[in-house]
Design a protein around this motif. Structure first.
Motif, PDB file in Angstrom:
ATOM      1  N   ILE A 173       0.708  -1.217  -0.128  1.00  0.00           N
ATOM      2  CA  ILE A 173      -0.114   0.000  -0.119  1.00  0.00           C
ATOM      3  C   ILE A 173       0.956   1.246  -0.041  1.00  0.00           C
ATOM      4  O   ILE A 173       1.685   1.311   0.859  1.00  0.00           O
ATOM      5  CB  ILE A 173      -0.890   0.079   1.097  1.00  0.00           C
ATOM      6  N   SER A 174       0.646   2.183  -0.926  1.00  0.00           N
ATOM      7  CA  SER A 174       1.378   3.353  -1.027  1.00  0.00           C
ATOM      8  C   SER A 174       0.629   4.414  -0.601  1.00  0.00           C
ATOM      9  O   SER A 174       0.992   5.483  -0.239  1.00  0.00           O
ATOM     10  CB  SER A 174       1.710   3.607  -2.427  1.00  0.00           C
ATOM     11  N   ASP A 175      -0.729   4.500  -0.511  1.00  0.00           N
ATOM     12  CA  ASP A 175      -1.716   5.709   0.054  1.00  0.00           C
ATOM     13  C   ASP A 175      -2.868   5.014   0.158  1.00  0.00           C
ATOM     14  O   ASP A 175      -3.394   4.157   0.044  1.00  0.00           O
ATOM     15  CB  ASP A 175      -1.678   6.339  -1.365  1.00  0.00           C
ATOM     16  N   LEU A 176      -3.619   5.814   1.113  1.00  0.00           N
ATOM     17  CA  LEU A 176      -5.111   5.767   1.465  1.00  0.00           C
ATOM     18  C   LEU A 176      -5.795   6.946   0.712  1.00  0.00           C
ATOM     19  O   LEU A 176      -5.345   8.141   0.828  1.00  0.00           O
ATOM     20  CB  LEU A 176      -5.188   5.716   2.811  1.00  0.00           C
ATOM     21  N   GLU A 177      -6.927   6.486   0.264  1.00  0.00           N
ATOM     22  CA  GLU A 177      -7.904   7.588  -0.002  1.00  0.00           C
ATOM     23  C   GLU A 177      -9.107   7.806   0.991  1.00  0.00           C
ATOM     24  O   GLU A 177      -9.603   6.729   1.463  1.00  0.00           O
ATOM     25  CB  GLU A 177      -8.586   7.401  -1.340  1.00  0.00           C
ATOM     26  N   LEU A 178      -9.078   8.999   1.918  1.00  0.00           N
ATOM     27  CA  LEU A 178     -10.183   9.114   3.041  1.00  0.00           C
ATOM     28  C   LEU A 178     -11.362  10.033   2.673  1.00  0.00           C
ATOM     29  O   LEU A 178     -10.963  11.006   1.860  1.00  0.00           O
ATOM     30  CB  LEU A 178      -9.161   9.697   4.158  1.00  0.00           C
ATOM     31  N   ASP A 179     -12.287   9.643   3.250  1.00  0.00           N
ATOM     32  CA  ASP A 179     -13.469  10.652   2.890  1.00  0.00           C
ATOM     33  C   ASP A 179     -13.595  11.187   4.506  1.00  0.00           C
ATOM     34  O   ASP A 179     -13.704  10.698   5.304  1.00  0.00           O
ATOM     35  CB  ASP A 179     -14.726   9.726   2.834  1.00  0.00           C
ATOM     36  N   LEU A 180     -13.202  12.526   4.238  1.00  0.00           N
ATOM     37  CA  LEU A 180     -12.977  13.381   5.555  1.00  0.00           C
ATOM     38  C   LEU A 180     -14.317  13.521   6.039  1.00  0.00           C
ATOM     39  O   LEU A 180     -14.538  13.935   7.255  1.00  0.00           O
ATOM     40  CB  LEU A 180     -12.246  14.593   5.032  1.00  0.00           C
ATOM     41  N   ARG A 181     -15.341  13.751   5.054  1.00  0.00           N
ATOM     42  CA  ARG A 181     -16.636  14.257   5.321  1.00  0.00           C
ATOM     43  C   ARG A 181     -17.647  13.016   6.489  1.00  0.00           C
ATOM     44  O   ARG A 181     -18.088  13.347   7.402  1.00  0.00           O
ATOM     45  CB  ARG A 181     -17.701  14.526   4.261  1.00  0.00           C
ATOM     46  N   GLN A 182     -17.261  11.731   6.078  1.00  0.00           N
ATOM     47  CA  GLN A 182     -17.768  10.668   6.759  1.00  0.00           C
ATOM     48  C   GLN A 182     -16.869   9.887   7.691  1.00  0.00           C
ATOM     49  O   GLN A 182     -17.083   8.982   8.290  1.00  0.00           O
ATOM     50  CB  GLN A 182     -18.382   9.542   5.890  1.00  0.00           C
ATOM     51  N   GLY A 183     -15.343  10.456   7.782  1.00  0.00           N
ATOM     52  CA  GLY A 183     -14.442   9.718   8.513  1.00  0.00           C
ATOM     53  C   GLY A 183     -13.928   8.295   8.422  1.00  0.00           C
ATOM     54  O   GLY A 183     -13.923   7.527   9.126  1.00  0.00           O
ATOM     55  N   ARG A 184     -13.943   8.141   6.911  1.00  0.00           N
ATOM     56  CA  ARG A 184     -13.673   6.560   6.799  1.00  0.00           C
ATOM     57  C   ARG A 184     -12.560   6.564   5.661  1.00  0.00           C
ATOM     58  O   ARG A 184     -12.426   7.506   4.917  1.00  0.00           O
ATOM     59  CB  ARG A 184     -14.804   5.821   6.453  1.00  0.00           C
ATOM     60  N   ILE A 185     -12.024   5.428   5.368  1.00  0.00           N
ATOM     61  CA  ILE A 185     -11.073   5.087   4.421  1.00  0.00           C
ATOM     62  C   ILE A 185     -12.098   4.552   3.296  1.00  0.00           C
ATOM     63  O   ILE A 185     -12.887   3.724   3.349  1.00  0.00           O
ATOM     64  CB  ILE A 185     -10.160   3.889   4.939  1.00  0.00           C
ATOM     65  N   GLU A 186     -11.969   5.293   2.113  1.00  0.00           N
ATOM     66  CA  GLU A 186     -12.549   4.734   0.970  1.00  0.00           C
ATOM     67  C   GLU A 186     -11.751   3.780  -0.003  1.00  0.00           C
ATOM     68  O   GLU A 186     -12.623   2.834  -0.521  1.00  0.00           O
ATOM     69  CB  GLU A 186     -12.882   6.142   0.012  1.00  0.00           C
ATOM     70  N   SER A 187     -10.452   3.727  -0.226  1.00  0.00           N
ATOM     71  CA  SER A 187      -9.726   2.931  -0.884  1.00  0.00           C
ATOM     72  C   SER A 187      -8.377   2.914  -0.219  1.00  0.00           C
ATOM     73  O   SER A 187      -7.892   3.850   0.218  1.00  0.00           O
ATOM     74  CB  SER A 187     -10.094   3.111  -2.228  1.00  0.00           C
ATOM     75  N   ILE A 188      -7.808   1.861  -0.945  1.00  0.00           N
ATOM     76  CA  ILE A 188      -6.118   1.892  -0.668  1.00  0.00           C
ATOM     77  C   ILE A 188      -5.703   1.824  -1.996  1.00  0.00           C
ATOM     78  O   ILE A 188      -6.179   1.467  -3.067  1.00  0.00           O
ATOM     79  CB  ILE A 188      -5.887   0.734  -0.129  1.00  0.00           C
ATOM     80  N   VAL A 189      -4.490   2.290  -2.250  1.00  0.00           N
ATOM     81  CA  VAL A 189      -3.632   2.433  -3.428  1.00  0.00           C
ATOM     82  C   VAL A 189      -2.447   1.775  -3.538  1.00  0.00           C
ATOM     83  O   VAL A 189      -1.738   1.853  -2.712  1.00  0.00           O
ATOM     84  CB  VAL A 189      -3.399   3.850  -3.409  1.00  0.00           C
ATOM     85  N   VAL A 190      -2.177   0.944  -4.653  1.00  0.00           N
ATOM     86  CA  VAL A 190      -1.030   0.095  -4.469  1.00  0.00           C
ATOM     87  C   VAL A 190      -0.369   0.522  -5.873  1.00  0.00           C
ATOM     88  O   VAL A 190      -1.258   0.390  -7.042  1.00  0.00           O
ATOM     89  CB  VAL A 190      -1.514  -1.405  -4.795  1.00  0.00           C
TER      90      VAL A 190
END
Length: 99
Positions: free
Chosen positions: A23-40
């Motif tokens: 995993i190189s990165d995470l995409e976060l949804d700041l409005r709902q406070g959760r992880i949307e996806s992981i980036v490889v």
């Protein structure tokens, strides 16, 4: 769990048993406070220097299990996706280090 803990885990696709990378990165949804996806990063890149700038984006719903050493995902069709600058409320954790 810390974000840095995610970045040391190998991502394995349970459909074909292939290692997708780390995993190189995470995409976060700041409005709902959760992880949307992981980036490889796409494995066709050479040390991140050469390549078309594509990454594999894995939605959180495709994560089957997070273990001590690996993240198991279920992807029927692994396709690289080009990064976009339009986040639409989604923040990439390591975005500041990509420039």
């Amino acid at each position: 769990m810390k974000i840095s803990d995610f970045q040391t885990k190998d991502v394995i696709n349970i459909v074909d048993g292939k290692k997708l990378g780390q995993i190189s990165d995470l995409e976060l949804d700041l409005r709902q406070g959760r992880i949307e996806s992981i980036v490889v990063p796409n494995q066709s890149r050479f040390f991140g220097l050469f390549g078309a700038g594509t990454d594999v984006i894995i939605p959180w719903k495709h994560i089957v299990k997070i273990g001590a050493d690996v993240v198991l995902v279920k992807l029927e069709d692994v396709r690289p996706y080009r990064q976009t600058d339009d986040n639409d409320g989604v923040y990439e954790f390591n975005q500041q280090f990509r420039n």
